[in-house]
Scaffold this motif. Structure first.
Motif, PDB file in Angstrom:
ATOM      1  N   VAL A  16      59.117  68.493  27.820  1.00 54.87           N
ATOM      2  CA  VAL A  16      59.879  69.598  28.228  1.00 54.87           C
ATOM      3  C   VAL A  16      59.823  69.667  29.648  1.00 54.87           C
ATOM      4  O   VAL A  16      58.938  70.051  30.404  1.00 54.87           O
ATOM      5  CB  VAL A  16      59.204  71.051  27.535  1.00 54.87           C
ATOM      6  CG1 VAL A  16      59.942  72.328  27.846  1.00 54.87           C
ATOM      7  CG2 VAL A  16      59.047  70.625  26.060  1.00 54.87           C
ATOM      8  N   ILE A  17      61.204  69.750  30.280  1.00 56.79           N
ATOM      9  CA  ILE A  17      61.498  70.022  31.425  1.00 56.79           C
ATOM     10  C   ILE A  17      62.441  70.868  31.776  1.00 56.79           C
ATOM     11  O   ILE A  17      63.559  71.015  31.210  1.00 56.79           O
ATOM     12  CB  ILE A  17      61.922  68.632  32.118  1.00 56.79           C
ATOM     13  CG1 ILE A  17      60.875  67.465  31.770  1.00 56.79           C
ATOM     14  CG2 ILE A  17      62.376  68.892  33.631  1.00 56.79           C
ATOM     15  CD1 ILE A  17      61.545  66.400  32.528  1.00 56.79           C
ATOM     16  N   ALA A  18      62.140  72.139  32.235  1.00 55.39           N
ATOM     17  CA  ALA A  18      62.854  73.447  32.580  1.00 55.39           C
ATOM     18  C   ALA A  18      63.559  73.807  31.218  1.00 55.39           C
ATOM     19  O   ALA A  18      64.644  74.309  31.302  1.00 55.39           O
ATOM     20  CB  ALA A  18      64.016  73.180  33.616  1.00 55.39           C
ATOM     21  N   GLY A  19      62.899  73.821  30.113  1.00 58.44           N
ATOM     22  CA  GLY A  19      63.201  74.315  28.830  1.00 58.44           C
ATOM     23  C   GLY A  19      64.043  73.558  27.986  1.00 58.44           C
ATOM     24  O   GLY A  19      64.624  73.844  27.162  1.00 58.44           O
ATOM     25  N   LYS A  20      64.275  72.278  28.545  1.00 59.98           N
ATOM     26  CA  LYS A  20      65.013  71.107  27.688  1.00 59.98           C
ATOM     27  C   LYS A  20      64.033  70.081  27.467  1.00 59.98           C
ATOM     28  O   LYS A  20      63.146  69.572  28.005  1.00 59.98           O
ATOM     29  CB  LYS A  20      66.222  70.615  28.681  1.00 59.98           C
ATOM     30  CG  LYS A  20      67.078  71.763  29.326  1.00 59.98           C
ATOM     31  CD  LYS A  20      67.830  72.326  28.415  1.00 59.98           C
ATOM     32  CE  LYS A  20      68.993  73.323  29.084  1.00 59.98           C
ATOM     33  NZ  LYS A  20      69.749  73.751  28.139  1.00 59.98           N
ATOM     34  N   LEU A  42      53.261  59.854  31.265  1.00 57.94           N
ATOM     35  CA  LEU A  42      53.198  61.138  31.367  1.00 57.94           C
ATOM     36  C   LEU A  42      51.972  61.428  32.435  1.00 57.94           C
ATOM     37  O   LEU A  42      51.267  60.584  32.342  1.00 57.94           O
ATOM     38  CB  LEU A  42      52.630  61.792  29.681  1.00 57.94           C
ATOM     39  CG  LEU A  42      53.627  61.691  28.604  1.00 57.94           C
ATOM     40  CD1 LEU A  42      52.828  62.169  27.448  1.00 57.94           C
ATOM     41  CD2 LEU A  42      54.810  62.702  28.866  1.00 57.94           C
ATOM     42  N   SER A  43      51.976  62.817  32.751  1.00 58.89           N
ATOM     43  CA  SER A  43      50.921  63.283  33.526  1.00 58.89           C
ATOM     44  C   SER A  43      50.180  64.291  32.849  1.00 58.89           C
ATOM     45  O   SER A  43      50.732  64.737  31.810  1.00 58.89           O
ATOM     46  CB  SER A  43      51.458  63.686  34.993  1.00 58.89           C
ATOM     47  OG  SER A  43      52.319  64.829  34.778  1.00 58.89           O
ATOM     48  N   ALA A  44      49.077  64.408  33.485  1.00 57.81           N
ATOM     49  CA  ALA A  44      47.968  65.664  32.518  1.00 57.81           C
ATOM     50  C   ALA A  44      48.749  66.847  32.610  1.00 57.81           C
ATOM     51  O   ALA A  44      48.398  67.634  31.295  1.00 57.81           O
ATOM     52  CB  ALA A  44      46.740  65.726  33.331  1.00 57.81           C
ATOM     53  N   THR A  47      54.250  68.990  29.511  1.00 57.21           N
ATOM     54  CA  THR A  47      54.250  69.514  28.128  1.00 57.21           C
ATOM     55  C   THR A  47      55.337  68.800  27.207  1.00 57.21           C
ATOM     56  O   THR A  47      56.271  68.420  27.764  1.00 57.21           O
ATOM     57  CB  THR A  47      55.022  70.903  28.452  1.00 57.21           C
ATOM     58  OG1 THR A  47      54.194  71.850  29.119  1.00 57.21           O
ATOM     59  CG2 THR A  47      55.011  71.778  26.845  1.00 57.21           C
ATOM     60  N   VAL A  48      54.824  68.440  25.962  1.00 60.11           N
ATOM     61  CA  VAL A  48      55.285  67.684  25.055  1.00 60.11           C
ATOM     62  C   VAL A  48      55.435  68.342  23.682  1.00 60.11           C
ATOM     63  O   VAL A  48      54.610  69.349  23.541  1.00 60.11           O
ATOM     64  CB  VAL A  48      54.604  66.285  24.992  1.00 60.11           C
ATOM     65  CG1 VAL A  48      54.434  65.371  26.198  1.00 60.11           C
ATOM     66  CG2 VAL A  48      53.266  66.415  24.214  1.00 60.11           C
ATOM     67  N   VAL A  49      56.471  67.849  22.976  1.00 56.52           N
ATOM     68  CA  VAL A  49      56.841  68.539  21.676  1.00 56.52           C
ATOM     69  C   VAL A  49      56.079  67.745  20.648  1.00 56.52           C
ATOM     70  O   VAL A  49      55.869  66.598  20.671  1.00 56.52           O
ATOM     71  CB  VAL A  49      58.616  68.304  21.366  1.00 56.52           C
ATOM     72  CG1 VAL A  49      58.695  68.778  19.968  1.00 56.52           C
ATOM     73  CG2 VAL A  49      59.237  69.086  22.552  1.00 56.52           C
ATOM     74  N   ASN A  63      61.741  76.176  22.955  1.00 56.65           N
ATOM     75  CA  ASN A  63      61.172  77.161  23.289  1.00 56.65           C
ATOM     76  C   ASN A  63      59.718  76.756  23.009  1.00 56.65           C
ATOM     77  O   ASN A  63      58.914  76.204  22.075  1.00 56.65           O
ATOM     78  CB  ASN A  63      61.123  78.473  22.071  1.00 56.65           C
ATOM     79  CG  ASN A  63      62.656  78.914  22.101  1.00 56.65           C
ATOM     80  OD1 ASN A  63      62.952  79.058  23.180  1.00 56.65           O
ATOM     81  ND2 ASN A  63      63.384  79.281  20.875  1.00 56.65           N
ATOM     82  N   VAL A  64      58.784  76.996  24.100  1.00 53.68           N
ATOM     83  CA  VAL A  64      57.626  76.508  24.206  1.00 53.68           C
ATOM     84  C   VAL A  64      56.596  77.791  23.827  1.00 53.68           C
ATOM     85  O   VAL A  64      56.582  78.683  24.291  1.00 53.68           O
ATOM     86  CB  VAL A  64      57.289  76.102  25.701  1.00 53.68           C
ATOM     87  CG1 VAL A  64      55.774  75.937  25.926  1.00 53.68           C
ATOM     88  CG2 VAL A  64      58.218  75.158  26.361  1.00 53.68           C
ATOM     89  N   ARG A  65      55.827  77.318  22.882  1.00 48.61           N
ATOM     90  CA  ARG A  65      54.625  78.281  22.244  1.00 48.61           C
ATOM     91  C   ARG A  65      53.332  77.656  22.815  1.00 48.61           C
ATOM     92  O   ARG A  65      52.964  76.424  22.679  1.00 48.61           O
ATOM     93  CB  ARG A  65      54.682  78.170  20.853  1.00 48.61           C
ATOM     94  CG  ARG A  65      55.836  79.098  20.091  1.00 48.61           C
ATOM     95  CD  ARG A  65      55.940  78.881  18.731  1.00 48.61           C
ATOM     96  NE  ARG A  65      54.839  79.350  18.317  1.00 48.61           N
ATOM     97  CZ  ARG A  65      54.615  79.569  17.034  1.00 48.61           C
ATOM     98  NH1 ARG A  65      55.422  79.039  16.099  1.00 48.61           N
ATOM     99  NH2 ARG A  65      53.375  80.033  16.396  1.00 48.61           N
ATOM    100  N   SER A  66      52.441  78.397  23.136  1.00 46.37           N
ATOM    101  CA  SER A  66      51.165  77.873  23.644  1.00 46.37           C
ATOM    102  C   SER A  66      50.311  77.438  22.434  1.00 46.37           C
ATOM    103  O   SER A  66      50.646  77.799  21.223  1.00 46.37           O
ATOM    104  CB  SER A  66      50.136  79.280  24.154  1.00 46.37           C
ATOM    105  OG  SER A  66      49.995  80.066  23.349  1.00 46.37           O
TER     106      SER A  66
END
Length: 70
Positions: A16-20, A42-44, A47-49, A63-66
């Motif tokens: 996920v980069i800038a919501g995309k 990837l780096s640490a 964020t991944v789906v 949409n990113v959920r914690s």
């Protein structure tokens, strides 16, 4: 582990980069107990789906959920 999408001999995740969603090639390493070492791609802090990848495509809005969200 649930984020990895195998395609032939290659492996991808949606980062996920800038919501995309951005399909990103990775190089997996050792797998153990549902956890996969990522050697490259990837780096640490990325964020991944981890769910719903079959409905995604490059550039799709996500949409990113914690991790603690229900």
């Amino acid at each position: 582990e649930e984020a990895i999408i195998p395609q032939g001999t290659d492996h991808f995740v949606y980062k996920v980069i800038a919501g995309k969603a951005t399909m990103t090639q990775i190089k997996p390493g050792i797998r153990r107990d549902g956890v996969v070492e990522i050697l490259s791609g990837l780096s640490a802090t990325d964020t991944v789906v981890t769910a719903g990848q079959l409905k995604l495509h490059d550039g799709a809005t996500v949409n990113v959920r914690s991790a603690s969200a229900d």
